[in-house]
Design a protein around this motif. Sequence first.
Motif, PDB file in Angstrom:
ATOM      1  N   TYR A 158     -20.078   5.929 -47.080  1.00  0.00           N
ATOM      2  CA  TYR A 158     -20.402   6.495 -45.766  1.00  0.00           C
ATOM      3  C   TYR A 158     -19.671   5.743 -44.664  1.00  0.00           C
ATOM      4  CZ  TYR A 158     -23.191   7.224 -41.510  1.00  0.00           C
ATOM      5  OH  TYR A 158     -23.586   7.472 -40.219  1.00  0.00           O
ATOM      6  N   ASP A 159     -19.707   4.412 -44.739  1.00  0.00           N
ATOM      7  CA  ASP A 159     -19.041   3.597 -43.731  1.00  0.00           C
ATOM      8  C   ASP A 159     -17.533   3.824 -43.736  1.00  0.00           C
ATOM      9  OD1 ASP A 159     -21.469   2.394 -42.958  1.00  0.00           O
ATOM     10  OD2 ASP A 159     -21.303   0.934 -44.584  1.00  0.00           O
ATOM     11  N   GLU A 160     -16.961   3.969 -44.904  1.00  0.00           N
ATOM     12  CA  GLU A 160     -15.523   4.219 -45.015  1.00  0.00           C
ATOM     13  C   GLU A 160     -15.159   5.567 -44.390  1.00  0.00           C
ATOM     14  OE1 GLU A 160     -13.216   2.275 -46.037  1.00  0.00           O
ATOM     15  OE2 GLU A 160     -14.323   0.665 -47.035  1.00  0.00           O
ATOM     16  N   ILE A 161     -15.989   6.572 -44.626  1.00  0.00           N
ATOM     17  CA  ILE A 161     -15.731   7.902 -44.066  1.00  0.00           C
ATOM     18  C   ILE A 161     -15.821   7.864 -42.542  1.00  0.00           C
ATOM     19  CG2 ILE A 161     -16.607  10.264 -43.879  1.00  0.00           C
ATOM     20  CD1 ILE A 161     -17.475  10.041 -46.822  1.00  0.00           C
ATOM     21  N   ILE A 162     -16.877   7.223 -42.037  1.00  0.00           N
ATOM     22  CA  ILE A 162     -17.042   7.101 -40.583  1.00  0.00           C
ATOM     23  C   ILE A 162     -15.848   6.382 -39.976  1.00  0.00           C
ATOM     24  CG2 ILE A 162     -18.394   6.055 -38.731  1.00  0.00           C
ATOM     25  CD1 ILE A 162     -19.720   8.476 -39.944  1.00  0.00           C
ATOM     26  N   GLY A 163     -15.402   5.315 -40.613  1.00  0.00           N
ATOM     27  CA  GLY A 163     -14.264   4.553 -40.110  1.00  0.00           C
ATOM     28  C   GLY A 163     -12.972   5.350 -40.126  1.00  0.00           C
ATOM     29  N   ASN A 164     -12.742   6.120 -41.202  1.00  0.00           N
ATOM     30  CA  ASN A 164     -11.519   6.924 -41.298  1.00  0.00           C
ATOM     31  C   ASN A 164     -11.504   8.039 -40.255  1.00  0.00           C
ATOM     32  OD1 ASN A 164     -10.511   5.411 -43.437  1.00  0.00           O
ATOM     33  ND2 ASN A 164     -11.464   6.707 -44.993  1.00  0.00           N
ATOM     34  N   ILE A 165     -12.662   8.663 -40.053  1.00  0.00           N
ATOM     35  CA  ILE A 165     -12.745   9.708 -39.021  1.00  0.00           C
ATOM     36  C   ILE A 165     -12.539   9.094 -37.644  1.00  0.00           C
ATOM     37  CG2 ILE A 165     -14.245  11.420 -37.926  1.00  0.00           C
ATOM     38  CD1 ILE A 165     -15.576  11.861 -40.613  1.00  0.00           C
ATOM     39  N   PHE A 166     -13.082   7.888 -37.443  1.00  0.00           N
ATOM     40  CA  PHE A 166     -12.933   7.195 -36.157  1.00  0.00           C
ATOM     41  C   PHE A 166     -11.457   6.930 -35.865  1.00  0.00           C
ATOM     42  CE2 PHE A 166     -14.784   3.480 -33.445  1.00  0.00           C
ATOM     43  CZ  PHE A 166     -14.622   4.252 -32.312  1.00  0.00           C
ATOM     44  N   ALA A 167     -10.702   6.558 -36.892  1.00  0.00           N
ATOM     45  CA  ALA A 167      -9.266   6.315 -36.720  1.00  0.00           C
ATOM     46  C   ALA A 167      -8.551   7.604 -36.319  1.00  0.00           C
ATOM     47  CB  ALA A 167      -8.672   5.756 -38.005  1.00  0.00           C
ATOM     48  N   LEU A 168      -8.942   8.728 -36.952  1.00  0.00           N
ATOM     49  CA  LEU A 168      -8.353  10.022 -36.606  1.00  0.00           C
ATOM     50  C   LEU A 168      -8.721  10.420 -35.183  1.00  0.00           C
ATOM     51  CD1 LEU A 168      -6.861  12.644 -37.343  1.00  0.00           C
ATOM     52  CD2 LEU A 168      -9.020  13.497 -38.309  1.00  0.00           C
ATOM     53  N   VAL A 169      -9.969  10.185 -34.804  1.00  0.00           N
ATOM     54  CA  VAL A 169     -10.429  10.502 -33.449  1.00  0.00           C
ATOM     55  C   VAL A 169      -9.642   9.703 -32.415  1.00  0.00           C
ATOM     56  CG1 VAL A 169     -12.375  10.194 -31.859  1.00  0.00           C
ATOM     57  CG2 VAL A 169     -12.739  11.275 -34.079  1.00  0.00           C
ATOM     58  N   ALA A 170      -9.402   8.426 -32.708  1.00  0.00           N
ATOM     59  CA  ALA A 170      -8.633   7.583 -31.783  1.00  0.00           C
ATOM     60  C   ALA A 170      -7.224   8.139 -31.581  1.00  0.00           C
ATOM     61  CB  ALA A 170      -8.567   6.151 -32.323  1.00  0.00           C
ATOM     62  N   LEU A 171      -6.620   8.614 -32.664  1.00  0.00           N
ATOM     63  CA  LEU A 171      -5.284   9.202 -32.568  1.00  0.00           C
ATOM     64  C   LEU A 171      -5.308  10.481 -31.738  1.00  0.00           C
ATOM     65  CD1 LEU A 171      -2.304   9.243 -33.373  1.00  0.00           C
ATOM     66  CD2 LEU A 171      -2.954  10.422 -35.483  1.00  0.00           C
ATOM     67  N   LEU A 172      -6.328  11.307 -31.941  1.00  0.00           N
ATOM     68  CA  LEU A 172      -6.446  12.553 -31.183  1.00  0.00           C
ATOM     69  C   LEU A 172      -6.698  12.283 -29.699  1.00  0.00           C
ATOM     70  CD1 LEU A 172      -8.529  14.758 -33.657  1.00  0.00           C
ATOM     71  CD2 LEU A 172      -6.093  14.928 -33.124  1.00  0.00           C
ATOM     72  N   LEU A 173      -7.443  11.234 -29.403  1.00  0.00           N
ATOM     73  CA  LEU A 173      -7.666  10.864 -28.003  1.00  0.00           C
ATOM     74  C   LEU A 173      -6.335  10.571 -27.305  1.00  0.00           C
ATOM     75  CD1 LEU A 173     -10.791   8.530 -28.319  1.00  0.00           C
ATOM     76  CD2 LEU A 173     -10.709  10.703 -27.081  1.00  0.00           C
ATOM     77  N   VAL A 174      -5.434   9.929 -28.033  1.00  0.00           N
ATOM     78  CA  VAL A 174      -4.113   9.624 -27.477  1.00  0.00           C
ATOM     79  C   VAL A 174      -3.298  10.901 -27.298  1.00  0.00           C
ATOM     80  CG1 VAL A 174      -1.933   8.404 -27.847  1.00  0.00           C
ATOM     81  CG2 VAL A 174      -4.097   7.319 -28.497  1.00  0.00           C
ATOM     82  N   LEU A 175      -3.260  11.745 -28.321  1.00  0.00           N
ATOM     83  CA  LEU A 175      -2.432  12.953 -28.278  1.00  0.00           C
ATOM     84  C   LEU A 175      -2.911  13.929 -27.205  1.00  0.00           C
ATOM     85  CD1 LEU A 175      -1.903  13.612 -32.110  1.00  0.00           C
ATOM     86  CD2 LEU A 175      -0.283  12.634 -30.461  1.00  0.00           C
ATOM     87  N   TYR A 176      -4.223  14.126 -27.103  1.00  0.00           N
ATOM     88  CA  TYR A 176      -4.744  15.040 -26.091  1.00  0.00           C
ATOM     89  C   TYR A 176      -4.508  14.498 -24.686  1.00  0.00           C
ATOM     90  CZ  TYR A 176      -7.054  18.031 -29.527  1.00  0.00           C
ATOM     91  OH  TYR A 176      -7.310  18.901 -30.557  1.00  0.00           O
ATOM     92  N   TYR A 177      -4.590  13.161 -24.556  1.00  0.00           N
ATOM     93  CA  TYR A 177      -4.366  12.598 -23.223  1.00  0.00           C
ATOM     94  C   TYR A 177      -2.891  12.660 -22.848  1.00  0.00           C
ATOM     95  CZ  TYR A 177      -6.354  10.268 -19.213  1.00  0.00           C
ATOM     96  OH  TYR A 177      -6.828  10.010 -17.946  1.00  0.00           O
ATOM     97  N   LEU A 178      -2.023  12.606 -23.828  1.00  0.00           N
ATOM     98  CA  LEU A 178      -0.595  12.777 -23.558  1.00  0.00           C
ATOM     99  C   LEU A 178      -0.340  14.174 -23.003  1.00  0.00           C
ATOM    100  CD1 LEU A 178       2.322  11.754 -23.726  1.00  0.00           C
ATOM    101  CD2 LEU A 178       2.378  12.548 -26.110  1.00  0.00           C
ATOM    102  N   PHE A 179      -0.997  15.162 -23.586  1.00  0.00           N
ATOM    103  CA  PHE A 179      -0.911  16.537 -23.084  1.00  0.00           C
ATOM    104  C   PHE A 179      -1.405  16.606 -21.640  1.00  0.00           C
ATOM    105  CE2 PHE A 179      -3.688  20.242 -22.289  1.00  0.00           C
ATOM    106  CZ  PHE A 179      -2.735  21.245 -22.227  1.00  0.00           C
ATOM    107  N   PHE A 180      -2.497  15.911 -21.357  1.00  0.00           N
ATOM    108  CA  PHE A 180      -3.072  15.881 -20.017  1.00  0.00           C
ATOM    109  C   PHE A 180      -2.126  15.189 -19.035  1.00  0.00           C
ATOM    110  CE2 PHE A 180      -5.906  13.474 -17.023  1.00  0.00           C
ATOM    111  CZ  PHE A 180      -6.420  14.553 -16.326  1.00  0.00           C
ATOM    112  N   ALA A 181      -1.553  14.058 -19.449  1.00  0.00           N
ATOM    113  CA  ALA A 181      -0.675  13.276 -18.576  1.00  0.00           C
ATOM    114  C   ALA A 181       0.570  14.057 -18.185  1.00  0.00           C
ATOM    115  CB  ALA A 181      -0.279  11.972 -19.266  1.00  0.00           C
ATOM    116  N   ILE A 182       1.119  14.803 -19.115  1.00  0.00           N
ATOM    117  CA  ILE A 182       2.350  15.566 -18.856  1.00  0.00           C
ATOM    118  C   ILE A 182       2.162  16.535 -17.701  1.00  0.00           C
ATOM    119  CG2 ILE A 182       3.871  17.345 -19.823  1.00  0.00           C
ATOM    120  CD1 ILE A 182       3.628  15.901 -22.518  1.00  0.00           C
ATOM    121  N   GLN A 183       0.949  17.054 -17.529  1.00  0.00           N
ATOM    122  CA  GLN A 183       0.694  18.057 -16.486  1.00  0.00           C
ATOM    123  C   GLN A 183       0.978  17.506 -15.085  1.00  0.00           C
ATOM    124  OE1 GLN A 183       0.127  21.006 -17.886  1.00  0.00           O
ATOM    125  NE2 GLN A 183       0.112  19.821 -19.796  1.00  0.00           N
TER     126      GLN A 183
END
Length: 295
Positions: free
Chosen positions: A125-150
């Motif tokens: 369970y902890d490994e799954i939560i951690g792996n999803i957290f890593a993916l979420v962190a990456l998405l936070l960067v990518l979505y904010y890059l989209f926002f910044a470009i505007q």
Amino acid sequence: MNTKGMNRTIEEPESSVRFFEGEKRLVLTGLLGFLLAGVCAVWVALYGGPVSPDGNISKAFSFNAALGIFLLSTAAIAPFSAMRARGRAFFRWSYILLALYSYFAETVQNFRGVNPRFVKEGTLYDEIIGNIFALVALLLVLYYLFFAIQFFRKKAYLRRPALVVGIRYAMIAVMLSFMAGIWISVNNGRTVGIHGNIIVLHGLGFHALQALPLVAWLSDRTSFSKGARTKWIHLTGIAYVLGLIALGWQTYLGRGIFEWSTLSFLICACFLISLAAGAQVLRKPTDPNGVPRSL
């Protein structure tokens, strides 16, 4: 005469845009971070930060507060991005969902005694939560890059030129901060060498989101000439970004921020110049008309 009338028609809806406009849900999500940080602060005061075997409520406190500030700052400037309603809705809801998961992972896992980013001998369970957290962190960067470009589009600039120039520098600083966050993940920790600490770069980059737009907003309301306002906004932004780059290099070399060196002098000089430029704006009297001016 007709040209002036046309310009007035174009400018009036642009000047009516306000901070936080249309971003109530994002604001509430940011405030949730402060609520969770408050809960964590009470726990730390009563029972201390560490939770066996590898959790730390103090880290959950700082994370929730930092994310809350970040979301509120983002909600404040989002109306000036010139994104269409559908684009803003996509960004807003994506960020709300990602932020909610981040709050959950950081808070719950630390209370369970688990480091949500670097799981050591945890359950599946902890490994799954951690792996999803890593993916979420990456998405936070990518979505904010989209926002910044505007903010680098002409349409955004025409809405509030001075403010958007300040926001552009803030977006560059935020991207450097995100790069520092990725660096922490790849490095498996915030420490580099003997004294280097990536978290300082990470935090200062995000604080540009409050400092630089504020200076631009204040300059837009002063009696400075067009050229002077442009000068102070660019000087503040360039000095801040250069300070972050120098700090990043200092950290890469494994040196602490207070270790005496040429780089340390450069870092201090850059941030002092940025601070002085911002202070100069504060010293200038407000425009007697009390309305923003365009660059």
